[in-house]
Scaffold this motif. Structure first.
Motif, mmCIF file in Angstrom:
data_model
loop_
_atom_site.group_PDB
_atom_site.id
_atom_site.type_symbol
_atom_site.label_atom_id
_atom_site.label_comp_id
_atom_site.label_asym_id
_atom_site.label_seq_id
_atom_site.Cartn_x
_atom_site.Cartn_y
_atom_site.Cartn_z
ATOM 1 N N GLY A 98 -3.834 29.968 42.261
ATOM 2 C CA GLY A 98 -2.608 30.711 42.286
ATOM 3 C C GLY A 98 -2.995 32.465 41.815
ATOM 4 N N ILE A 99 -4.230 32.524 41.831
ATOM 5 C CA ILE A 99 -4.736 33.835 41.809
ATOM 6 C C ILE A 99 -4.908 34.747 43.073
ATOM 7 N N ASN A 100 -4.395 35.797 42.966
ATOM 8 C CA ASN A 100 -3.911 36.612 44.232
ATOM 9 C C ASN A 100 -5.364 36.865 44.920
ATOM 10 N N GLN A 101 -5.271 36.791 46.084
ATOM 11 C CA GLN A 101 -6.570 36.809 46.948
ATOM 12 C C GLN A 101 -7.209 38.262 46.910
ATOM 13 N N HIS A 102 -6.636 39.282 46.864
ATOM 14 C CA HIS A 102 -6.930 40.500 46.753
ATOM 15 C C HIS A 102 -7.820 40.798 45.051
ATOM 16 N N LEU A 103 -7.297 40.154 44.179
ATOM 17 C CA LEU A 103 -7.792 40.156 43.008
ATOM 18 C C LEU A 103 -9.163 39.463 43.068
ATOM 19 N N LEU A 104 -9.216 38.136 43.568
ATOM 20 C CA LEU A 104 -10.395 37.315 43.991
ATOM 21 C C LEU A 104 -11.321 38.326 44.690
ATOM 22 N N SER A 105 -10.949 39.003 45.657
ATOM 23 C CA SER A 105 -11.922 39.862 46.456
ATOM 24 C C SER A 105 -12.582 41.001 45.460
#
Length: 137
Positions: A98-105
């Motif tokens: 549920g963590i935003n993919q952009h933030l994971l990047s």
């Protein structure tokens, strides 16, 4: 049997490892991939021990006898994400956590550092994906 702690970090474009304090001298190595790093660690340690012997340094018997195991510690989230990116995409991890993919990047590139709770969500997401893969028959 002795345990050698191996600290692994993502350093911009490579993985970097350092061997624990129970190994005499400083042993540091880098590799392009996590799998390459894992393969090179025993070879690098053997090379280091041979150099110590040639220099007349005292080498602990457990090192000479290869009476040890490696314990790997991925020191931060960027390292974890980079180490397992061949198996877990940021998109899949985003869906599992549920963590935003952009933030994971941003985490994977070391631009941002997650709080401990967020780090735990990432690890749990990876475990969730792993458990789902284990159900394949």
């Amino acid at each position: 049997m002795e345990t050698i702690r191996v600290n692994v970090e993502w350093c911009e474009k490579n993985f970097c490892a350092s061997l624990g304090d129970n190994v005499p001298g400083a042993v540091v190595l880098t590799a392009k991939t996590y799998q390459d790093l894992l393969r090179e660690i025993p070879e690098t340690l053997d090379y280091h021990v041979e150099g110590m012997k040639q220099d007349g340094d005292v080498v602990p018997q457990w090192l000479l006898d290869h009476d040890y195991v490696f314990e790997y510690h991925l020191v931060d989230v960027a390292t974890v994400l980079r180490a397992y990116e061949p198996y877990v995409t940021l998109s899949a991890l985003s869906q599992a956590t549920g963590i935003n993919q952009h933030l994971l990047s941003h985490y994977a590139n070391g631009l941002k550092h997650p709080r401990p709770k967020q780090r735990q969500r990432i690890i749990e997401g990876m475990h969730k994906i792993g458990r789902e893969l284990l159900t394949v028959v």
